[in-house]
Structures are given as C-alpha cells and as structure tokens.
Design an enzyme around this catalytic site. Structure first.
Site, PDB file in Angstrom:
ATOM      1  N   GLY C   7       0.625  -1.772   0.028  1.00 18.56           N
ATOM      2  CA  GLY C   7       0.237  -0.107  -0.080  1.00 18.56           C
ATOM      3  C   GLY C   7       0.688   1.126  -0.030  1.00 18.56           C
ATOM      4  O   GLY C   7       1.069   1.382   1.355  1.00 18.56           O
ATOM      5  N   ARG C  10      -0.405   7.319   0.237  1.00 18.96           N
ATOM      6  CA  ARG C  10       0.489   9.012   1.470  1.00 18.96           C
ATOM      7  C   ARG C  10       1.240   8.252   1.956  1.00 18.96           C
ATOM      8  O   ARG C  10       2.731   8.489   3.318  1.00 18.96           O
ATOM      9  CB  ARG C  10      -0.520  10.248   1.097  1.00 18.96           C
ATOM     10  CG  ARG C  10       0.612  11.368   2.018  1.00 18.96           C
ATOM     11  CD  ARG C  10      -0.070  12.307   1.921  1.00 18.96           C
ATOM     12  NE  ARG C  10      -1.686  12.263   1.708  1.00 18.96           N
ATOM     13  CZ  ARG C  10      -2.888  12.813   2.010  1.00 18.96           C
ATOM     14  NH1 ARG C  10      -2.670  14.081   1.282  1.00 18.96           N
ATOM     15  NH2 ARG C  10      -3.491  12.656   2.514  1.00 18.96           N
ATOM     16  N   GLY C  12       1.935   4.950   3.393  1.00 15.24           N
ATOM     17  CA  GLY C  12       2.175   4.489   3.511  1.00 15.24           C
ATOM     18  C   GLY C  12       4.364   4.412   2.686  1.00 15.24           C
ATOM     19  O   GLY C  12       5.553   4.436   3.090  1.00 15.24           O
ATOM     20  N   SER C 122      -0.525   8.182  14.093  1.00 13.82           N
ATOM     21  CA  SER C 122      -1.264   9.291  13.997  1.00 13.82           C
ATOM     22  C   SER C 122      -0.187   9.986  12.927  1.00 13.82           C
ATOM     23  O   SER C 122       0.960   9.756  13.681  1.00 13.82           O
ATOM     24  CB  SER C 122      -1.972   9.601  14.905  1.00 13.82           C
ATOM     25  OG  SER C 122      -2.124  11.346  15.357  1.00 13.82           O
ATOM     26  N   GLY C 124      -0.529  11.689  10.430  1.00 12.84           N
ATOM     27  CA  GLY C 124      -1.525  12.617   8.903  1.00 12.84           C
ATOM     28  C   GLY C 124      -0.461  12.996   7.468  1.00 12.84           C
ATOM     29  O   GLY C 124       1.057  12.414   7.739  1.00 12.84           O
ATOM     30  N   LYS C 190      -5.343   4.136  19.710  1.00 14.24           N
ATOM     31  CA  LYS C 190      -5.635   5.212  18.567  1.00 14.24           C
ATOM     32  C   LYS C 190      -6.724   5.072  18.467  1.00 14.24           C
ATOM     33  O   LYS C 190      -7.577   7.085  18.012  1.00 14.24           O
ATOM     34  CB  LYS C 190      -5.350   4.433  16.901  1.00 14.24           C
ATOM     35  CG  LYS C 190      -5.435   4.442  15.449  1.00 14.24           C
ATOM     36  CD  LYS C 190      -4.183   6.793  15.709  1.00 14.24           C
ATOM     37  CE  LYS C 190      -4.197   7.190  15.017  1.00 14.24           C
ATOM     38  NZ  LYS C 190      -5.819   7.514  13.588  1.00 14.24           N
ATOM     39  N   HIS C 193      -7.593   7.996  20.813  1.00 12.09           N
ATOM     40  CA  HIS C 193      -6.999   8.672  20.259  1.00 12.09           C
ATOM     41  C   HIS C 193      -8.243   9.353  19.371  1.00 12.09           C
ATOM     42  O   HIS C 193      -7.940  10.656  19.678  1.00 12.09           O
ATOM     43  CB  HIS C 193      -5.506   8.501  19.964  1.00 12.09           C
ATOM     44  CG  HIS C 193      -4.931   9.543  18.895  1.00 12.09           C
ATOM     45  ND1 HIS C 193      -5.504   9.918  17.868  1.00 12.09           N
ATOM     46  CD2 HIS C 193      -3.892  10.246  18.934  1.00 12.09           C
ATOM     47  CE1 HIS C 193      -4.862  10.790  17.192  1.00 12.09           C
ATOM     48  NE2 HIS C 193      -4.120  11.059  18.774  1.00 12.09           N
ATOM     49  N   GLU C 197      -9.620  13.518  19.567  1.00  8.95           N
ATOM     50  CA  GLU C 197      -9.145  14.307  18.267  1.00  8.95           C
ATOM     51  C   GLU C 197     -10.634  14.967  17.970  1.00  8.95           C
ATOM     52  O   GLU C 197     -10.436  15.933  18.223  1.00  8.95           O
ATOM     53  CB  GLU C 197      -8.417  14.129  17.081  1.00  8.95           C
ATOM     54  CG  GLU C 197      -8.457  14.506  15.993  1.00  8.95           C
ATOM     55  CD  GLU C 197      -8.351  13.668  15.463  1.00  8.95           C
ATOM     56  OE1 GLU C 197      -6.855  12.563  15.259  1.00  8.95           O
ATOM     57  OE2 GLU C 197      -8.835  13.979  14.154  1.00  8.95           O
TER      58      GLU C 197
END
Lengths: 343, 343, 343, 343
Positions: C7, C10, C12, C122, C124, C190, C193, C197
């Site tokens: 995968g 972005r 990966g 986490s 992004g 997560k 989390h 958020e």
C-alpha cells in the site's frame, strides 16, 4: 383462540390475564413450577411442566408467546422451541430483545419452518389494566394468524381520543398495535420508543432539578450553601429565591400544559407520595434499549444528542466518570495550582 | 366577576371567550381598534379605546390582564398602567415575560400601590377549548382576588384523571392553576416548563429521525446513498433495511406506551396530515424560555444537558454553526489532506 | 532491517521514506504498478509485482506492513498474506482498522503461525517529517522483532520536552511508540485518540464560532441580522459589538496559553491562509474511529458526552437531522400555530 | 518603564518578577503588607502601603495593573483607583473579570479621564517561566502606552515555531499578546479561551476514562464487576480485555500525534506522578469563564454543545443533579416497578 405463554413473570402473567378475560385460552409454562400452579389456579388456564407438553396441548398451527429476559435466556428458549414446535407454528418474542437477535432467532426457527414475530411490548406494570402498546415485526402469515391475540392485548381504540383528521375505518395503529415490518422491525421501533422515553424522562428530571434549586440564592445568602474560591459564585442571588412546591407543579402541568404526558402523571404520583424522594439514592439504571438506540443513530450517521445525553446522565449517576473527573482535577492542579474543593 | 383584557391576539381573545362563556364580564382593549370592535361584537364584551376608558369601565379593585408580546411592549404597557390604574388594583401579566422582568415591573407598579401577578399560560391554540395551564406568581391578596378568573381559564379537574394516591378535597393544582410563589415564580415555573417542552420535542424528533433512516442499509445497497472515502461506511447494512410507516408508529404509541403525551398526539396529527412533512424546511425557531432555562441551570450550577442540547439543535437547524463547521473542515484538510465531500 | 510495505498511498510511501532514510531496506508493493515504480525509483527500494514476490525478496522471519484502507480491503490483503507468508512471519496492520477486526485477522493469520501487530498510526500528512505516533498491539515476540522499525518511524524523544518528573532511562513511550497490550490494543488506543481529537477539534471550532458571532449586536442594530416574531431577540446587543480578528486570536493563543496544541497550530495556519475559510462549505466528514469510540463508551457504560456531541455536530453539519427538524417545526405549528421563519 | 501592581498573589507577583527581570521598574501594593514586604525585598521593587502612595511613586501617565479576584473585589479596587489616579492614567485589569464588568468599570474610570485596559492573562503557575498569553481590550492610546509591558510579560515569538505561511515582519499576535478590540474584547476572548479549555480538558478526560475501563470485560468475567437485572449487561466482554497503561499512553501521545497539546503534557506529568490519581476525589470546580462562554453562545444563538457539556460534567461531578436522578429512579419505579440497584 389458543396461545401458549412461556415465562410467567409480571408481564407474562398479566398478558395471560388480559387474554383469559377476553375469552382466549392459554397454556402456560415457567421454569418455576410454582409460578405455573399459581397462575393456572387463578386464571383457569392450563399449566404445563415442559415445552413438549405445551406443544401437545395446543392445536396447530400453534402460537407461543415467549416472555423471558432478553439475551441468552431468550436465545435458549427459542432454540428449544425450534426443537419442539412444528412447521407453520408461530413464536412471538414479546420481551426486550435486541432486534439483531431477532434476525438470528428467526433463522434458527425458519430452518424448521417455524415463524417468529418480534413484539415490542410497552406498558410496564400498568399494562394489565391499560393494555400494552404492541410493535410487531415478522411475516404477514404469522401476523395475520396472531392478530386476534394482539387485538386483546393492546389497549384498544378507546385508550385515546381520535387523532384530528382521521376519519372512517380505524387504522390498525389506532387500536394500539402495529405490524411495523419484517423480522426485527417490532423490536427496532420499541427500541427507539425507549430511547425517546429516556429523553423525555431526562427532560422532566432536569427541569424539576432546576426548580428544586430555585432557592439557591436564599441558601447562599443564609450560608447554607457555601461557594469556594475555586467555584464561580452565583452572580444574581436575588433571582433565585423561590421555594417551589414541586409536587404541586407536577400536578398542575398535568392539565392543559404542552408537556402533559403519562410520564408526568407518574412523576406527579411519585412526588405526591414522597415529595423529597428521599427513599431513592439517585443511581439510575439503564436497560439495553437506550444504548441500542444510540448505536443505531451512530450507525445511521444521524445526530441523537438528546437521547444520548439522557443515557450518559444515567451512567454518570452511577459514578462511572470517576476516573475522568479525577483527570480533570489533576489537570487543574497542574496548570493552575488549584486544589479540589472539599466535599 | 369583571376583568380588563389588554391585547386581543389569539391568546388574549380566547381567554376572553372562556371568561365570557363562564359568565364573567370583560372590558377589552387593543392598540388595533378593529380587534376591539370584532371581539366586542362577537362576545358581547365592552370594547374601549384607551387605558383610561378601560380603568373607568371597571370597578375597583380592578383586575387587568395584559397579553402582549414579552419584552419592550409589555414593559411599556405596564408602565402606562402604573400611570392609569389606582392603588389596590391588580395587573396580571399573562404573556411570556422573563421572570426577571416581572421583578422590575412589580417595582414600577408597587410604587402606585398596584399589584402584579405574573401568570405563565400554557395551552397554545388549543387553550380556548382545553383550558390553559396557569402558573402564577405574586402576593396572596392579588392571587385571592383574581382566583375566580383563574378557575375559569384553567382546564379544571376533569381534564385529567386524578393522580393515584390523592384523596379528599381537591388541591389547587388539580384544577389546573397554581400559585407558585412570590413575584416571578409563575413565569419561572413556566420558563422551566418550556425548557422541558424543548427536551421532550427533541426526544420525539430524534427518535423519529432514527426511524426515518432505518432503511439506510437498503438505500446504500441500491446506490441511492453514497458514502465517500472520507466518511465512515455503514458497517452492517443488513440491520438497516426497515421502511417504517412513521405516521402509523406515532399513532400506535398514543395508546398504552410509556411515551404517550400531548406532544405525541400533535405529532401523530401532523404526520397524518403530511407524512413527509415536506411543507417544512426544518428551520426551527426558539422563543426566549428555552434560553432562559439554560441560563437558570448555569446560574444554579446544575447540569441540564438534555434541555440545552435540545436548544442547540434548534440553533444548528438554522445553520448557525456554519463558521465552526468550516473550521473543522479546515483542520481536517490541514492535518490529513482531506477535502470536503461535495454535497 | 528489512520490511515489506503493501500500500503505497501517502502514508505508506512516507513511512517507507522514513525507513530508507534511516538505513532500513524496503520491499514495496501496491495494486497499482505505477505507484511501485515511482517509489522504487525514488527511494532505491525494491519494487515487486505480487505478494509472492514480496515474500521471496524478504528474509524470514519477515515483517510486512499493510497500509491500505480499513475494512474489506484490509481483510482481503490479510487473507492473501495468510496464504502467502510463512510461520513466524509478522504482519503489521498500520491502517485505521477497527480493533475488533484485528482480533478476527489475528485468528486468520495465527492458523498459519503468522503474527499480527495492530499499529495505530497518527501523524497525517506531517508524519514523514515529524514522525508518526505509534500505538501497537500484539504479542511480545512480534513486537520485539519489529521494534527497530518502530524506533525509526516514531518521532523520537526530541519531539517534545521531557515530562516533568521523569528521570533516568527513557521509557518506550517517550520515544513516540508504545506496545499497548495484546491484539487490538494498539487500534483501541488509536481509536480513543481519534475520539479525543474530535472533541478537541469541536472545542476549538465552537469557541471560534462564538468569537465569529461576537458582533451580532452590531449586526442586529444595523439591520444586517433580522430577528423574527418566532425567535428570541438578543437581549443585550450592547454586549455583542466585537469584531474579532480570528486569525490573530488563533495565533496569539499558540504562545503561553493553556490551549496551545498542534490542532491550534494547524487552525492558525488555515486561518492565516484564508481568514473566512470561504473555500469550505462546512460539511464535515467523519471516519470510523469517532463512532467506534462512542460505541466503546456505551458498551463500557461510561459517559462520553463531549466526544459524542462532537461526532453528532459533524452529522448535523451534513444535514442528517433534516427530518427531525421538520418534526420539530410541525409540532410548533400544531400547538402554537407558529409558521417557520423563512430562510 | 514604570508600572504599579495591585495584588501580589501568585499571578501578580510572577508578573512583577518577569517585568523586573527585563528591566522595568515596579511599584507594588497588596492589602496584606507582608506580601508587599516580601516581594519588595526579593525583587528590589518599591513597596507601598496605600493607593495614594502608589500613585505618588509613579510618573504620569501612570500604568497600574490590577490583579485581584474578579467580581466585587475588582470593582472595589477600580472604584478606589478612580478616586486616586489622574486623567490619562491607565488601569489594566489583568484578572478574570467578566467582560461585562469591564464595560461598567471603564465607565467609572472614564469619568475621571482614566483609561481601562482589560487583559485576559493565560498561563497559570507556569507563566513566570513561559510567559503569559495576553488578550487585551481597550482604546488605542492606552494599549500603545502599555505595550512595552505586554512585550515583556508575553512569551515572545520563540515560544512556538512560526506558523506555516507567515513571512516577513512579525505580527503582534506572534509575540504572544493581542489588542483584540475595544473595552471588554480582551476578557471576551479570554473567556472563550477558557471555554475551549473546558472542552479540551473534558475530551482528554473522557478518552482516558474509556481507556481506564477497557478491561471491563475481564472484570465482569472475574466477577469483580457485577451487573444487575436492571442494568444492561455487557454484550461483548471479549472486546474489553485491555489493561491499558494510561500514563504511558498519555506520554506516547505527546510525540507526533494529532492531539499533542500543553494540556496533554500536564496530564502526562500528573499521571506519571500518580497513575491512579487517588489523591483526587473527582469533584471538579469551575470558575466563571466556562459559564459565561455558554451564556454568550446562547445570547448569540449559536450552538456550543461540546463546551456546554464539558461544563455540565463538572457540575455533575459535584453531585448537583442529585434530585433529578432521584426523579428518574422514581419514574422507573412507577412505570416498571424497578427498584434502584444498591450501590
């Protein structure tokens, strides 16, 4: 007509009483033989001591109402009935089952050609007298066959004035029961009903709590209530000087107000008996439906903040935010040096 | 007995009609002379064209009911009455005034020896026929003098079955009106009543919205509803395949269910008329009471999450979170590179 | 050490870039061959065109990171890997899988002796540069074997000043990754989390929305904002006359305030670029974690009103309460004769 | 430059320390003479024993910072300063005053030609070292005159990396202070800041509470946690078997995660010191700003469900819903015959 009843707790027994009173014939079973004996004696019903005996006392196609605790117990009874009943027989689950379980249960039964009706049953301890609001899911054959029973168990049209704008022949729903859709639809509608119930109950409770504290200005000025350096003081004590007779307020709202409702009737009754409700500690239980309603809202992706907040207030009443609240106090201590106010 | 009425809108006129029908004598005034003429002709009441004339047509001590919009208009009428009426006369503010304004208004009137009763009046467009639930604040003299009027305006004891456990002589509240306490207490109780109303309405609306979306699994599978890469997909479409007849559900709940209530009756009526409610856009207004209830909760320091959330849902229905929602989308774009899903 | 990456989106691709830069050797695969070619060329990694080839290029015991969309696609890749890899190999699911799926996936893999690590990731679009916060579930063998990779991918200790009170040897968590517990624990942490958020984002958004409307008094007085008979008027326009420079406020809060945070940094950046955020419509998406967090709270029976309310605000921003809002307007029309305010 | 400081509590004293360290000259006063002596000795500042003496030691136009508890005490000091200072002097209210009070205070001072700056000051016990985030309201003359003081008290540009997209000359906000608008604007922005703070704190607390209860399945299966007939049982105990190291989770989130924030830093520190936080009872105080933020949202008519819910959770932690919860239990008893679960 004939019906078998499995589970002779308050709800099951009262449904039998309504049916017998209206001329139906009931065969009754409970895992506790004493419950069977008592009800059979009282109501002239036929008591049985096994599911097989229950089957044998009923003519085919049979209708068997299951009124036992939701979850594992219901699943176990349904599974036993799959082994005991015959093709074309009908099982009605009148308990508080999760509608997702209905889908699984229907599959178990359908392998033997047996039909499941899921029947959400609202009315509580008052149902014997008022009748039960019935929300039913399942196929048309089963519903049509069992309908005479629903007619008797439901409150009937006279339980409420006719809705403005309705004319002519009575709709099914006007008699107090409704075939809501396929398997699970009945318990789905009942689930949402209970979700709404949580919200309405919380609305009344929050409002009465605000009235209960309408004298906080007086209490502060008399020193009965003390603020502390950490907590915001009351800015306008002169606006909170009311000593409200809450049982009387609940009573007056019963007539002519926009919030008149059965829950308000019950609240007025409870407050008349015990104005301070001091026999209660305020630890509010919740059964599954409130939780399932919220999960349905989330799955559907629709907001249900009122119903959810009402559920959470029950959790909080049982002190289930304790660690979270400690985290808050710990943060306040960290950034502001604030100690907790002693209780 | 005699009463003056100022303000002949729907509520004021209907109160006059109830009073006249029960043998009371009304002197009526409105700033719009046509409204006076129409009502005077229809009901055989005495129409007047000024507050001075109203005063002169009534015997002392006078009772004057003010039924005009809350806020500046009510304050203006109260101020004029302070100049017009005489010592021992009684003004009833039957509108939706903020209870804090009552305290100011009472002060203006008391300087002339005039008494104020604040009277929260619930019943809406149905009150003429059903009677109005009355929540009254003020001193004992004024209340006692005006009580015969309240008896007529209120729904009366027959409007609801007697609360279980109540015996013997009727309590005041059982007749549909209540002297709640000193000045402001009536509007305070009415304010909380409306706060509860918001919560109950939202409970029903959220529940029906969940039922309305119970077919989302079907819609997704048919491609009528499309997810996007950004939004969580429905995990269990098989559990959301119900096409619920919502008008029928509202109807069935009216009989025997725990949530039976007048608001449910009205909902059933609205849905019978218009099952999809397509004549509404879903922009829900709020009048002051819901806001004031929340402010009272905050001042008292008591939680009212359900009532508050119900209020906020109305704000949100009017798109008042728009900038906040843009902030959320902007943050998602910043940390995750997520674009907004097109509408 | 060696790692396979499946995968090359972005996330990966950026993880591969961090690994390669730190001397690890990556074998990369994507169902899109172009993505493989581009990354292999750019980073000097080994591109492969099948899972079998990926397996053959890695020495046993292999570590294979799966970075594909959660749900069916991840399940499909995991199932294929169960058929392709060998006993003692390790699969890391670094995507946003539901922790309940991890338990199912681990079972599929363990039948072949293959280990699963679930790794909440986490960071992004900023993770390549800042490193990714890693929350890992699974058995000790697998975690220990893969730990050198986590050390590289995580931000490392320098990403934040040391917590007051921590001394001596660095704890694992201080390096930016944590073995949270057995299978599912990583994605569970997560999930929570992300729930947090949502709450933090909504807190900022609601606050900024209040600032955005701090001039409503001015707007009302200028007639730019019009009330209507149905909606409560603003009582104190004189208190809402502020024209706040919101981008500047977000910026000033970044230094020294209690709410300084990475989300605030991003907000300040977004508002600096586009003060009115007019390129956004305010339709806020949600991915699964916020929903799952709420379901976890409900299953546990603990209140999470803030996190849930934040989720519902996103639903509402997408107009998913529409029918409910119509019900509210319909009720208001029924009891009060109120028409909706035109938009 | 010169500044007078009134109120030498932790905040006032630390601001003096920052000013002196940066070369400013302070004249200090407190109603407690010991506090004056201690600070004067420690910092080489000029201690005074009356407001008149404070005035005389400062050159005109004077700047006097007031750092005393909000409410009556601040009003009293402001009133005294109106009698003591001279035209063109400047008073800075650096406390937590309600912005509406600023407007009243400014009026009192302006009658003597004295200017008021309202200065929201965030930073808590850490401000001495980190600097204080300053949100300032008032007129341009006063702001410009006092700006050198704000520059010193604020954290300065180095306290955070520059926002992406900002270039060239530093904006005021980048130095950690901001002239937000006219009188009251500073405390308005600070009020909303604290409202956001409540929401962020609650987000963390709710999330950690969910993690804290992630082992509820284990506890139920071990009989450490017992359900009752009234409360919904846990449906999937197998999904709640995690024994999460919460201090470690708070620590790992500090690096690279989306929720990294100063509040998380403090939480990690508190949990490191005391993993179970057993020194706290979970009774969470609130100061005025959270309440005022909600009132502002309601006045503006914008939804703030997250911030409000966070406030209510604090009220509930102090058992302020007790009567409401009893009402809920009483209703359940009425309609369902349910007794409360014993604690």
């Amino acid at each position: 007509m004939q019906m078998g009843m499995i589970g002779l707790g308050r709800m099951g027994a009262n449904i039998v009483r309504r049916l017998v009173k209206d001329g139906h014939e009931c065969v009754v079973y409970d895992h506790n033989p004493d419950a069977v004996t008592v009800l059979a004696d009282e109501q002239g019903t036929t008591g049985v001591s096994s599911l097989a005996e229950l089957r044998d006392k009923l003519c085919a196609p049979r209708v068997v109402w299951v009124m036992v605790p939701a979850g594992d117990i219901t699943t176990s009874v349904i599974t036993d009935l799959a082994d005991t009943l015959e093709s074309d027989d009908i099982v009605i689950d009148g308990g508080n089952s999760y509608y997702r379980d209905d889908i699984a249960h229907a599959k178990i039964l359908s392998e033997k050609g047996i039909h499941l009706l899921d029947c959400g049953t609202s009315g509580g301890v008052w149902g014997r007298e008022r009748g039960y609001c019935l929300m039913i899911g399942g196929d048309d054959y089963a519903f049509a066959h069992a309908e005479p029973l629903f007619i008797t168990i439901a409150p009937g049209v006279d339980a409420a004035p006719r809705t403005l704008g309705r004319h002519g022949e009575l709709a099914q729903a006007e008699k107090g029961y409704l075939h809501c859709g396929p398997c699970g639809a009945g318990h789905f509608v009942k689930m949402v009903h209970n979700g709404i119930e949580y919200g309405m109950m919380a609305s009344l409770a929050e409002g009465l709590n605000i009235l209960h504290n309408a004298d906080i200005g007086t209490r502060m000025q008399k020193g009965l209530e003390t603020g502390d350096a950490e907590t915001a003081p009351l800015e306008n004590p002169e606006f909170y000087q009311y000593d409200i007779d809450i049982p009387a307020v609940a009573e007056v709202w019963r007539r002519g107000s926009v919030i008149s409702s059965w829950l308000l009737d019950l609240t007025a009754s409870a407050l008349h008996e015990s104005p301070a409700l001091s026999e209660f500690a305020g630890r509010v239980s919740d059964s599954g439906e409130g939780r399932w309603t919220v999960i349905a809202a989330i799955d559907e992706g629709v907001p249900a903040p009122v119903l959810t907040t009402a559920l959470y207030a029950r959790f909080a009443s049982r002190q289930l935010f304790e660690f979270g609240a400690k985290v808050l106090s710990a943060m306040r201590k960290q950034f502001g040096g604030h100690d907790e106010k002693p209780s």
